[in-house]
Design a protein around this motif. Structure first.
Motif, PDB file in Angstrom:
ATOM      1  N   LYS A 183      75.484  43.635  48.781  1.00  0.00           N
ATOM      2  CA  LYS A 183      75.814  42.669  49.841  1.00  0.00           C
ATOM      3  C   LYS A 183      75.814  41.250  49.293  1.00  0.00           C
ATOM      4  CE  LYS A 183      74.315  45.282  53.891  1.00  0.00           C
ATOM      5  NZ  LYS A 183      73.318  45.366  54.994  1.00  0.00           N
ATOM      6  N   GLN A 184      74.846  40.940  48.431  1.00  0.00           N
ATOM      7  CA  GLN A 184      74.726  39.596  47.861  1.00  0.00           C
ATOM      8  C   GLN A 184      75.985  39.201  47.086  1.00  0.00           C
ATOM      9  OE1 GLN A 184      72.021  38.982  44.512  1.00  0.00           O
ATOM     10  NE2 GLN A 184      71.175  37.189  45.581  1.00  0.00           N
ATOM     11  N   THR A 185      76.600  40.173  46.428  1.00  0.00           N
ATOM     12  CA  THR A 185      77.800  39.876  45.638  1.00  0.00           C
ATOM     13  C   THR A 185      79.089  40.094  46.419  1.00  0.00           C
ATOM     14  OG1 THR A 185      77.767  42.106  44.667  1.00  0.00           O
ATOM     15  CG2 THR A 185      76.666  40.342  43.429  1.00  0.00           C
ATOM     16  N   GLY A 186      78.966  40.430  47.707  1.00  0.00           N
ATOM     17  CA  GLY A 186      80.136  40.545  48.562  1.00  0.00           C
ATOM     18  C   GLY A 186      80.911  41.838  48.425  1.00  0.00           C
ATOM     19  N   HIS A 187      80.300  42.879  47.876  1.00  0.00           N
ATOM     20  CA  HIS A 187      80.977  44.165  47.711  1.00  0.00           C
ATOM     21  C   HIS A 187      80.652  45.145  48.836  1.00  0.00           C
ATOM     22  CE1 HIS A 187      81.163  42.483  43.621  1.00  0.00           C
ATOM     23  NE2 HIS A 187      82.336  43.085  43.605  1.00  0.00           N
ATOM     24  N   LEU A 188      79.879  44.678  49.825  1.00  0.00           N
ATOM     25  CA  LEU A 188      79.560  45.475  51.003  1.00  0.00           C
ATOM     26  C   LEU A 188      79.384  44.507  52.169  1.00  0.00           C
ATOM     27  CD1 LEU A 188      78.861  48.427  51.940  1.00  0.00           C
ATOM     28  CD2 LEU A 188      76.462  47.832  51.570  1.00  0.00           C
ATOM     29  N   ALA A 210      68.848  50.805  40.169  1.00  0.00           N
ATOM     30  CA  ALA A 210      69.713  50.192  41.185  1.00  0.00           C
ATOM     31  C   ALA A 210      70.504  49.034  40.581  1.00  0.00           C
ATOM     32  CB  ALA A 210      68.880  49.709  42.369  1.00  0.00           C
ATOM     33  N   GLY A 211      69.867  48.243  39.726  1.00  0.00           N
ATOM     34  CA  GLY A 211      70.578  47.159  39.050  1.00  0.00           C
ATOM     35  C   GLY A 211      71.692  47.684  38.164  1.00  0.00           C
ATOM     36  N   LYS A 212      71.432  48.792  37.497  1.00  0.00           N
ATOM     37  CA  LYS A 212      72.467  49.410  36.649  1.00  0.00           C
ATOM     38  C   LYS A 212      73.608  49.950  37.501  1.00  0.00           C
ATOM     39  CE  LYS A 212      72.611  49.516  32.997  1.00  0.00           C
ATOM     40  NZ  LYS A 212      73.361  48.643  32.042  1.00  0.00           N
ATOM     41  N   MET A 213      73.269  50.555  38.632  1.00  0.00           N
ATOM     42  CA  MET A 213      74.315  51.058  39.536  1.00  0.00           C
ATOM     43  C   MET A 213      75.157  49.895  40.055  1.00  0.00           C
ATOM     44  SD  MET A 213      74.324  54.303  39.599  1.00  0.00           S
ATOM     45  CE  MET A 213      75.492  54.428  40.920  1.00  0.00           C
ATOM     46  N   HIS A 214      74.530  48.764  40.339  1.00  0.00           N
ATOM     47  CA  HIS A 214      75.282  47.592  40.782  1.00  0.00           C
ATOM     48  C   HIS A 214      76.279  47.169  39.701  1.00  0.00           C
ATOM     49  CE1 HIS A 214      76.016  43.247  41.338  1.00  0.00           C
ATOM     50  NE2 HIS A 214      76.209  43.649  42.589  1.00  0.00           N
ATOM     51  N   ALA A 215      75.831  47.165  38.461  1.00  0.00           N
ATOM     52  CA  ALA A 215      76.724  46.797  37.354  1.00  0.00           C
ATOM     53  C   ALA A 215      77.911  47.768  37.273  1.00  0.00           C
ATOM     54  CB  ALA A 215      75.959  46.778  36.033  1.00  0.00           C
ATOM     55  N   ILE A 216      77.642  49.051  37.388  1.00  0.00           N
ATOM     56  CA  ILE A 216      78.713  50.047  37.319  1.00  0.00           C
ATOM     57  C   ILE A 216      79.706  49.866  38.470  1.00  0.00           C
ATOM     58  CG2 ILE A 216      79.227  52.520  37.606  1.00  0.00           C
ATOM     59  CD1 ILE A 216      76.662  53.075  35.979  1.00  0.00           C
ATOM     60  N   LEU A 217      79.177  49.663  39.660  1.00  0.00           N
ATOM     61  CA  LEU A 217      80.030  49.606  40.851  1.00  0.00           C
ATOM     62  C   LEU A 217      80.744  48.272  41.022  1.00  0.00           C
ATOM     63  CD1 LEU A 217      77.630  51.347  43.377  1.00  0.00           C
ATOM     64  CD2 LEU A 217      79.664  52.346  42.306  1.00  0.00           C
ATOM     65  N   CYS A 218      80.154  47.184  40.578  1.00  0.00           N
ATOM     66  CA  CYS A 218      80.660  45.866  40.951  1.00  0.00           C
ATOM     67  C   CYS A 218      81.102  44.985  39.788  1.00  0.00           C
ATOM     68  CB  CYS A 218      79.600  45.121  41.756  1.00  0.00           C
ATOM     69  SG  CYS A 218      79.073  46.015  43.241  1.00  0.00           S
ATOM     70  N   ARG A 219      80.822  45.372  38.570  1.00  0.00           N
ATOM     71  CA  ARG A 219      81.215  44.544  37.423  1.00  0.00           C
ATOM     72  C   ARG A 219      82.734  44.556  37.289  1.00  0.00           C
ATOM     73  NH1 ARG A 219      78.038  43.613  32.497  1.00  0.00           N
ATOM     74  NH2 ARG A 219      76.776  45.423  32.987  1.00  0.00           N
ATOM     75  N   SER A 220      83.307  43.400  37.034  1.00  0.00           N
ATOM     76  CA  SER A 220      84.755  43.299  36.818  1.00  0.00           C
ATOM     77  C   SER A 220      85.033  43.518  35.333  1.00  0.00           C
ATOM     78  CB  SER A 220      85.257  41.915  37.249  1.00  0.00           C
ATOM     79  OG  SER A 220      85.040  41.734  38.616  1.00  0.00           O
ATOM     80  N   TRP A 221      85.425  44.724  34.990  1.00  0.00           N
ATOM     81  CA  TRP A 221      85.649  45.074  33.593  1.00  0.00           C
ATOM     82  C   TRP A 221      87.030  44.699  33.103  1.00  0.00           C
ATOM     83  CZ3 TRP A 221      83.930  50.547  35.113  1.00  0.00           C
ATOM     84  CH2 TRP A 221      82.551  50.650  35.066  1.00  0.00           C
ATOM     85  N   GLY A 222      88.012  44.850  33.972  1.00  0.00           N
ATOM     86  CA  GLY A 222      89.377  44.776  33.483  1.00  0.00           C
ATOM     87  C   GLY A 222      89.587  45.964  32.565  1.00  0.00           C
ATOM     88  N   LYS A 223      90.088  45.726  31.384  1.00  0.00           N
ATOM     89  CA  LYS A 223      90.301  46.810  30.420  1.00  0.00           C
ATOM     90  C   LYS A 223      89.102  46.993  29.491  1.00  0.00           C
ATOM     91  CE  LYS A 223      95.229  46.988  30.533  1.00  0.00           C
ATOM     92  NZ  LYS A 223      95.413  48.046  31.472  1.00  0.00           N
TER      93      LYS A 223
END
Length: 166
Positions: free
Chosen positions: A102-107, A59-72
């Motif tokens: 939810k904690q990071t404001g993405h839901l 779940a932590g890895k999925m959070h990184a994939i879905l919510c991490r700000s990668w840019g390029k």
């Protein structure tokens, strides 16, 4: 204090006196809805460590994939880990993932994360990801980078279809 040593075979490949930096992140305010388990290790000395269970690590890895700000700068390691978890049939801890998103404001606070919504969010992330950049991020870390040839929107959509939740 943590003391880390490396095997002789690895030390031989490193330049003498070379500094190696290791990033250690500690979540001081983790959301609830997770489970941990004790792991017992023998080397370098016998000790135990408390860690998230695999569904909550996933779940932590999925959070990184879905919510991490990668840019390029896409984190290919996140996508590699996604394939690793799905390949081992580890289920995603959905309630913990919902709490983290939810904690990071993405839901929205009053929204629920379902398996279908998770897959929809992941499909949107797949479409917006440059998998050539992702490949470049990990190719030097793999013994056989030819396994990255499959990486594409279609490949990760197929991986997404195999995700299980608990």
């Amino acid at each position: 204090m943590i003391i880390i040593d490396t095997p002789q075979s690895v030390r031989k490949k490193m330049y003498s006196g070379k500094v190696m930096k290791i990033k250690l992140e500690v979540d001081t305010k983790p959301p609830g809805d997770f489970n941990t388990e004790a792991k017992y290790l023998i080397l370098p000395v016998p000790f135990s460590v408390n860690t998230y269970t695999q569904p909550h690590l996933f779940a932590g890895k999925m959070h990184a994939i879905l919510c991490r700000s990668w840019g390029k700068r896409v984190k290919g390691r996140d996508w590699y880990d996604l394939v690793w978890y799905v390949g081992r049939e580890v289920s995603v801890g959905l309630k913990y993932l919902e709490s983290r998103i939810k904690q990071t404001g993405h839901l929205e606070a009053n929204a629920s994360l379902t398996k279908d919504i998770l897959k929809q969010m992941l499909q949107e992330r797949i479409i917006s990801t440059d998998f050539n950049n992702a490949k470049n991020d990990v190719k030097n870390l793999l013994k056989d980078p030819s396994s990255l040839e499959l990486w594409s929107d279609e490949f990760f959509s197929s991986v997404c279809d195999k995700i299980k939740t608990v």
